[in-house]
Design an enzyme around this catalytic site. Structure first.
Site, PDB file in Angstrom:
ATOM      1  N   HIS A  75       0.829  -1.203   0.000  1.00  0.00           N
ATOM      2  CA  HIS A  75       0.000   0.000   0.000  1.00  0.00           C
ATOM      3  C   HIS A  75       0.867   1.258   0.000  1.00  0.00           C
ATOM      4  O   HIS A  75       0.576   2.228  -0.712  1.00  0.00           O
ATOM      5  CB  HIS A  75      -0.934   0.009   1.209  1.00  0.00           C
ATOM      6  CG  HIS A  75      -1.850  -1.168   1.261  1.00  0.00           C
ATOM      7  ND1 HIS A  75      -2.577  -1.488   2.386  1.00  0.00           N
ATOM      8  CD2 HIS A  75      -2.162  -2.108   0.334  1.00  0.00           C
ATOM      9  CE1 HIS A  75      -3.298  -2.578   2.148  1.00  0.00           C
ATOM     10  NE2 HIS A  75      -3.044  -2.976   0.906  1.00  0.00           N
ATOM     11  N   HIS A 232      -9.142  -2.046  -5.146  1.00  0.00           N
ATOM     12  CA  HIS A 232      -8.030  -2.328  -4.229  1.00  0.00           C
ATOM     13  C   HIS A 232      -7.051  -3.318  -4.838  1.00  0.00           C
ATOM     14  O   HIS A 232      -5.838  -3.228  -4.585  1.00  0.00           O
ATOM     15  CB  HIS A 232      -8.528  -2.855  -2.886  1.00  0.00           C
ATOM     16  CG  HIS A 232      -7.403  -3.054  -1.919  1.00  0.00           C
ATOM     17  ND1 HIS A 232      -6.835  -1.999  -1.221  1.00  0.00           N
ATOM     18  CD2 HIS A 232      -6.682  -4.159  -1.584  1.00  0.00           C
ATOM     19  CE1 HIS A 232      -5.835  -2.450  -0.489  1.00  0.00           C
ATOM     20  NE2 HIS A 232      -5.714  -3.759  -0.695  1.00  0.00           N
ATOM     21  N   HIS A 259      -0.935 -11.188  -4.902  1.00  0.00           N
ATOM     22  CA  HIS A 259       0.454 -10.758  -4.702  1.00  0.00           C
ATOM     23  C   HIS A 259       1.416 -11.787  -5.282  1.00  0.00           C
ATOM     24  O   HIS A 259       2.438 -11.430  -5.877  1.00  0.00           O
ATOM     25  CB  HIS A 259       0.744 -10.572  -3.210  1.00  0.00           C
ATOM     26  CG  HIS A 259       0.040  -9.420  -2.593  1.00  0.00           C
ATOM     27  ND1 HIS A 259       0.185  -8.119  -3.041  1.00  0.00           N
ATOM     28  CD2 HIS A 259      -0.829  -9.355  -1.555  1.00  0.00           C
ATOM     29  CE1 HIS A 259      -0.559  -7.318  -2.306  1.00  0.00           C
ATOM     30  NE2 HIS A 259      -1.178  -8.043  -1.404  1.00  0.00           N
TER      31      HIS A 259
END
Length: 298
Positions: A75, A232, A259
């Site tokens: 983030h 997101h 990820h």
């Protein structure tokens, strides 16, 4: 287009998502051509931001060196990428980046406080030349040649609130702030309960994540966007893409990405020099993304 760092040092205190312990994070300017560098002050260890230093991608993107790790960098790095910052020192006194509100907007505010400074050296850009893809069953991520950076993402969850979501995002700082930066991480209540039972997600709460039970969202204020979940996922991918060490020119497509797949894609991309070329940024829009380049392959 010139390289960028921050004008002044800034500091923030928060908690780590998994251990739930306080962590102080300080951002400091770095000279040109330094790249992004993490420093664990409590372990006296520097860790460069690069795919080779990724050590875990199960729950977050974790980098490490010689047994010293820094977790949940995505983030923060999404915000750093969104602001076009090339050179930055990130100092931490624990092993997790503070989770803040579960999105990138708090880091954006921190960067606004720090100010952005242009440096003398020209910014380098990684331009995709050949399509590169990684698959895991029906899940995939791929990068294709393009003259700008854009994202075309689809997610599919067997949940009445999420279902199938799709979003196309044209990258620029302005668009990042308006469309992506405020999108929060999310998880399911049964997963959170399990993670806590094994000592993880200790810092997770409705203040820093969207939490869903079997039928609904538990957060009293609901969503920030109707399609906040897929947004997101794009935020995460931008952060993971930052490990390439420079802005990217290409189309990033994803179905049910993660990820782990993002990391495998960056590794596969760099395996063959013919997949990309490194050029000097020469023409930009007002928002700051590259729309042209002068050939300067290294």
């Amino acid at each position: 287009m010139r390289q960028r760092t921050i004008e002044r040092s800034v500091e923030v205190v928060g908690i780590g998502l998994h251990k739930g312990v306080p962590v102080t994070m300080r951002l400091e300017p770095l000279e040109e051509n330094s790249g992004i560098l993490f420093y664990r002050k409590d372990k006296n260890r520097y860790i460069e931001l690069k795919p080779q230093n990724v050590v875990d991608t199960k729950m977050a993107t974790v980098i490490g060196k010689d047994g010293v790790v820094i977790s949940t960098i995505e983030h923060l790095m999404s915000a750093v990428y969104g602001y076009g910052i090339d050179n930055l020192l990130i100092i931490l006194d624990n092993d997790e980046v503070p989770i803040m509100d579960g999105s990138a907007i708090s880091y954006c505010m921190l960067l606004d406080e720090a100010g952005i400074m242009e440096q003398k050296s020209t910014k380098k850009v990684l331009r995709i030349k050949n399509e590169v893809e990684v698959r895991d069953g029906d899940k995939y991520v791929r990068l294709k040649p393009a003259d700008t950076l854009s994202f075309d993402f689809t997610i599919h969850f067997d949940h009445p609130v999420i279902g199938k979501e799709h979003y196309h995002f044209e990258f620029s700082k302005k668009n990042f702030l308006e469309e992506i930066a405020r999108a929060r991480t999310f998880g399911f209540l049964h997963e959170v309960q399990y993670l806590r039972s094994i000592g993880l997600a200790q810092g997770g709460s409705l203040d820093n994540a969207i939490v869903l039970d079997e039928k609904k969202i538990l957060n009293p204020d609901g969503l920030r966007f109707e399609d906040e979940f897929v947004r997101h996922k794009i935020l995460d991918a931008i952060g993971d893409l930052s490990l390439l060490g420079m802005p990217v020119m290409g189309l990033y497509e994803s179905f049910a990405g993660s990820h782990h797949l993002n990391h495998l894609l960056t590794v596969k991309l760099l395996e063959e020099c013919s997949n990309y070329e490194i050029v000097e940024a020469s023409t930009t829009t007002q928002e700051g993304y590259v729309i042209g380049a002068a050939c300067a392959k290294e």
